[in-house]
Design a protein around this motif. Structure first.
Motif, short mmCIF file in Angstrom:
data_model
loop_
_atom_site.label_atom_id
_atom_site.label_comp_id
_atom_site.label_asym_id
_atom_site.label_seq_id
_atom_site.Cartn_x
_atom_site.Cartn_y
_atom_site.Cartn_z
N CYS A 1 6.46 5.45 -0.50
CA CYS A 1 6.42 6.24 0.74
C CYS A 1 7.05 5.47 1.89
O CYS A 1 7.13 4.25 1.87
N SER A 2 7.49 6.22 2.90
CA SER A 2 8.13 5.62 4.06
C SER A 2 7.69 6.38 5.31
O SER A 2 7.43 7.58 5.26
N GLU A 3 7.61 5.67 6.44
CA GLU A 3 7.21 6.32 7.69
C GLU A 3 8.27 7.28 8.20
O GLU A 3 7.96 8.20 8.96
N THR A 4 9.52 7.07 7.80
CA THR A 4 10.61 7.89 8.32
C THR A 4 11.43 8.48 7.18
O THR A 4 11.34 8.03 6.03
N PRO B 1 0.80 -1.24 0.00
CA PRO B 1 0.00 0.00 0.00
C PRO B 1 0.82 1.28 0.00
O PRO B 1 0.26 2.36 -0.21
N ASN B 2 2.14 1.19 0.22
CA ASN B 2 2.98 2.38 0.32
C ASN B 2 3.63 2.79 -1.00
O ASN B 2 4.46 3.70 -1.02
N GLU B 3 3.31 2.11 -2.10
CA GLU B 3 3.93 2.45 -3.37
C GLU B 3 2.94 2.24 -4.50
O GLU B 3 1.92 1.55 -4.34
N GLY B 4 3.23 2.83 -5.66
CA GLY B 4 2.40 2.61 -6.83
C GLY B 4 2.31 3.81 -7.73
O GLY B 4 2.89 4.87 -7.48
N ARG B 5 1.57 3.61 -8.81
CA ARG B 5 1.29 4.69 -9.75
C ARG B 5 0.30 5.65 -9.10
O ARG B 5 -0.66 5.23 -8.45
N VAL B 6 0.52 6.96 -9.27
CA VAL B 6 -0.36 7.97 -8.67
C VAL B 6 -1.57 8.17 -9.57
O VAL B 6 -1.44 8.48 -10.76
N GLU B 7 -2.75 7.98 -8.99
CA GLU B 7 -3.99 8.19 -9.73
C GLU B 7 -4.87 9.18 -8.96
O GLU B 7 -4.99 9.08 -7.73
N VAL C 1 2.11 13.77 -2.23
CA VAL C 1 1.27 12.59 -2.41
C VAL C 1 1.28 11.73 -1.15
O VAL C 1 0.23 11.32 -0.65
N CYS C 2 2.46 11.46 -0.61
CA CYS C 2 2.56 10.62 0.59
C CYS C 2 1.87 11.29 1.78
O CYS C 2 1.21 10.62 2.58
N ARG C 3 2.00 12.61 1.89
CA ARG C 3 1.32 13.34 2.97
C ARG C 3 -0.19 13.25 2.80
O ARG C 3 -0.92 13.01 3.76
N GLN C 4 -0.68 13.45 1.57
CA GLN C 4 -2.11 13.43 1.33
C GLN C 4 -2.72 12.08 1.69
O GLN C 4 -3.85 12.00 2.17
N LEU C 5 -1.98 11.00 1.47
CA LEU C 5 -2.48 9.65 1.76
C LEU C 5 -2.13 9.19 3.17
O LEU C 5 -2.39 8.04 3.52
N ASP C 6 -1.53 10.09 3.97
CA ASP C 6 -1.16 9.76 5.35
C ASP C 6 -0.21 8.57 5.40
O ASP C 6 -0.31 7.70 6.26
N LEU C 7 0.73 8.54 4.43
CA LEU C 7 1.69 7.44 4.35
C LEU C 7 3.11 7.87 4.73
O LEU C 7 4.07 7.16 4.46
#
Length: 770
Positions: free
Chosen positions: A543-546, A443-449, A476-482
């Motif tokens: 995305c990564s938590e850190t 769930p932390n990676e992929g094509r942005v849609e 993107v990672c911030r918006q998805l809370d990732l």
């Protein structure tokens, strides 16, 4: 005959009048139930546990010095008295029983030795041993209720999950002591009632409803207070509450019969979550369900500036316009970060001694968020650099600023390993529903849609990858809370997404990195431009938590600066690497170049190691330095005039990254020699000594005078970091033709805005270099 006809006729007329009345008040709410997005109340899924008749009747609560609302010291109410549980023989299985009895889905962890402070009264349970399947703590094996040889220094605490048990029904077995119990419900929400508020994002006004036993219920407003409203608004990300039009809601309540919860609510106003509030009196609902002449509770919340539907309209009194005295740094999403305060023109951190949810909530509300959902300690969101301004903070909870709270001015000696941080409640803006990652391995990676409106309907599509980089991936990672971005991809052929989402619906995206959603970034409008198209060439992220956080040590630069006249024949290697000014190509081999030399000590203060973007196979061997370089551009060195014009520059054309030294207890992991792994470990630093080639600026051609010396690390944002605002450093520089001095060296963002503006050059590192 007349009577037989008149009855159905009158009934028809009454139905018609009823429909007219419903139509008249249609603007007040939905006629048949809950607004769109809120399903009708679900059927009860949870059944109360059946206990043997001889089971001691107890009640539980979580108390003490909490860092989150769903944790605390385990307290037991029995025989008219609150007491605690000893940590002897306690286990995660026992914690599981406690959390489930409180309505949480499961236990996360438990803590011995009064981590949440010492309790009072009896120690009701000692040597507790549970299998984890018991329906109540009273059914676990123990010495017997009230039999203990423990002290309150052994009080046990637990951390429960955020999620509640679906259909959980609050059961009060201690009817005579209802006001000493914490509220335990499945969920809480603000339900927009008026049509004008149903259309708004975020929802700021409506009924307060609790979910108990799988059913949503309103709360009677007879005993409701402003303190209760303050807590509810804080939970949903709003710093304060305001008045509303009660008359309109009374009209709506008359039209639709409310379903009231069995209890009132009793908050002090300082709670970060309603689960920390106490139950009020049991509501004796009358036959007509009017709750004693009252109506359902309504709250109207004031959103912070960043979340206002119409920015600043009506909220001017709630926020000061001058520079704030508090800020958050190093957080992955809006509303979280290390707490920093401004004192005497310099930003510094807060020590985590006594750091609590109460103090953290003061910070969150001050910054325009709601209450704190977590108070973090131990530098969990990265370490700061400057001074530690405050320690042992104690707040009442109603302060307008953390700077108004009491703190121990005599307590010194805190290190940045103890920096305090917060995670605040922020309003639900619905950003996550308009963006997704598709085709990734997790769930932390992929094509942005992204979800856009196309031909009158909602459709998913891809983002053009032209110019796609770290800053866009961060948003993107911030918006998805990732969390943070770990990589930005311009090709995603290895992540096949939905074929229907292949068309490009967004192009020309350019982000500063601070936006809450991708739609807030600059981008093309209806006229899309994307030469390569979407599909396999669409933008992607991981995305990564850190993330790491590189910070230059300004004191080292100031202390090691000197000037050297070096013969040209000794600079051949540096000349080949473009480390000299352009006029050096016309300089005879027997002449000299004047170099401004200094050492750089680059710390990794973040939460993960700094690794080069380039893969190992693409590193470049340099004969001059006899090792591989992993980054072509890592640092810019510039000398600026006092009006900000660049007059000389240095350029570390390529770098190898390694751990030169580390803090105590941290082992070095990276070394350039022998084609070793490259990077900078968290808690370590890479030092480039003043006597290394290219660790200079060629000042041969500049005239004596006053200048600004500027260093920028990771200037092209090649590697993601948790904070780019501290990636540059500035000094004042004086050159008299014979000697050179550096003074007032400082990192970006470490001084007040007024002080920083007196230094020309970058005011922050948010500059697009692409």
């Amino acid at each position: 005959m007349l009577a037989a006809w008149s009855l159905p006729c009158c009934f028809t007329i009454l139905l018609g009048l009823l429909e007219l009345c419903r139509a008249q008040y249609e603007h007040l709410g939905y006629p048949h139930g809950y607004p769109h997005g809120y399903p009708e109340p679900e059927q009860e899924q949870y059944s109360a546990p059946e206990l043997p008749p001889d089971t001691p009747r107890i009640q539980l609560r979580l108390a003490g010095d909490k860092r989150k609302h769903n944790e605390g010291r385990v307290e037991v109410f029995y025989d008219g008295e609150w007491g605690t549980v000893c940590d002897d023989d306690f286990s995660i299985h026992s914690a599981q029983v406690v959390c489930r009895e409180l309505g949480y889905l499961e236990a996360v962890s438990w803590s011995p030795s009064s981590k949440y402070g010492k309790g009072e009264g009896r120690i009701w349970f000692d040597n507790v041993q549970c299998t984890g399947k018991e329906k109540t703590l009273a059914l676990c094996t123990s010495n017997g209720i009230g039999v203990s040889d423990c002290k309150h220094t052994e009080d046990v605490g637990v951390v429960c999950s955020d999620k509640r048990i679906p259909g959980f029904k609050f059961i009060n077995t201690m009817a005579n002591n209802v006001q000493s119990l914490n509220i335990q419900v499945e969920d809480v929400r603000i339900r927009a009632i008026l049509s004008s508020y149903r259309k708004r994002i975020p929802v700021t006004e409506g009924y307060v409803e609790v979910k108990d036993g799988g059913k949503w219920k309103q709360i009677c407003d007879v005993e409701w207070t402003k303190h209760n409203s303050r807590v509810i608004c804080g939970m949903f990300g709003f710093p304060g509450e305001r008045k509303y039009n009660a008359r309109v809601y009374k009209m709506f309540a008359r039209r639709r019969k409310p379903s009231y919860w069995d209890y009132s609510v009793n908050c002090t106003g300082n709670e970060a979550h309603v689960s920390s509030c106490k139950l009020g009196h049991a509501v004796a609902a009358k036959a007509n369900s009017t709750c004693g002449g009252g109506t359902p509770v309504v709250v109207s919340c004031v959103p912070g500036r960043a979340f206002s539907p119409t920015p600043m309209t009506g909220f001017r009194k709630a926020f000061r316009q001058e520079q704030t005295l508090v800020r958050l740094r190093g957080g992955a999403i809006v509303g979280e970060g290390r707490v920093e305060v401004l004192k005497n023109g310099e930003w510094g951190t807060i020590c985590d001694d006594n750091w609590s949810l109460l103090s953290a909530t003061v910070v969150c509300r001050e910054l325009g968020f709601g209450s704190a959902k977590e108070a973090l300690s131990g530098g969990r969101l990265g370490q700061g650099m400057g001074p530690v301004h405050m320690n042992e903070i104690e707040c009442s909870g109603f302060e307008k600023s953390i700077t108004e709270c009491f703190f121990n001015k005599e307590s010194l000696g805190c290190s940045h390993e103890e920096d305090a941080a917060v995670r605040c409640n922020v309003p639900a803006m619905g950003f996550q529903e308009r963006l997704r990652l598709s085709g990734g391995r997790n769930p932390n990676e992929g094509r942005v849609e992204v979800l856009v409106e196309r031909n009158g309907s909602q459709a998913w599509g891809t983002v053009c990858s032209d110019g796609w980089g770290t800053m866009e991936a961060m948003v993107v990672c911030r918006q998805l809370d990732l969390g943070f971005a770990s990589n930005a991809f311009q090709e995603t052929w290895y992540w096949p997404g939905e074929v229907s989402a292949d068309p490009v619906v967004m192009s020309g995206v350019r982000c500063s990195g601070t936006e809450m959603s991708l739609s807030q970034c600059l981008h093309h409008g209806a006229h899309l431009t994307c030469p390569k198209g979407g599909g396999r060439n669409a933008a992607g992220v991981s995305c990564s938590e850190t993330a790491p956080d590189l910070v230059l040590n300004p004191q080292v630069v100031e202390q090691t600066t000197y000037m050297e006249d070096r013969p040209m024949f000794m600079l051949q290697c540096a000349y080949e690497e473009n480390c000299l000014s352009t006029t050096s190509s016309e300089t005879p081999a027997n002449s000299y170049r004047r170099l401004l030399r200094f050492s750089s000590q680059i710390h990794n203060n973040g939460q993960s190691d700094f690794r080069p973007k380039a893969e190992r196979h693409s590193w470049v061997w340099h004969d001059c330095h006899s090792h591989y370089h992993s980054m072509e551009v890592f640092t810019h060195y510039d000398l600026l005039s006092l009006n900000g014009t660049k007059v000389a520059e240095g350029h570390k054309a390529s770098f190898c990254l390694e751990d030169t030294e580390c803090e105590e207890g941290i082992e070095k992991r990276y070394e350039c020699a022998n084609f070793g792994e490259q990077g900078i470990t968290v808690g370590c630093w890479d030092t480039y000594r003043h006597d290394i080639d290219c660790q200079w600026i060629d000042i041969t051609d500049i005239k004596p005078g006053d200048y600004i010396f500027q260093v920028v690390i990771n200037p092209n944002y090649e590697v993601p970091e948790s904070d780019y605002s501290n990636n540059f450093m500035k000094c004042r520089c004086r050159y008299d033709g014979h000697r050179i001095w550096m003074y007032s060296c400082h990192n970006g963002g470490s001084l007040s805005t007024e002080t920083e503006e007196s230094f020309p050059g970058l005011l922050n590192n948010q500059v697009i270099h692409r």
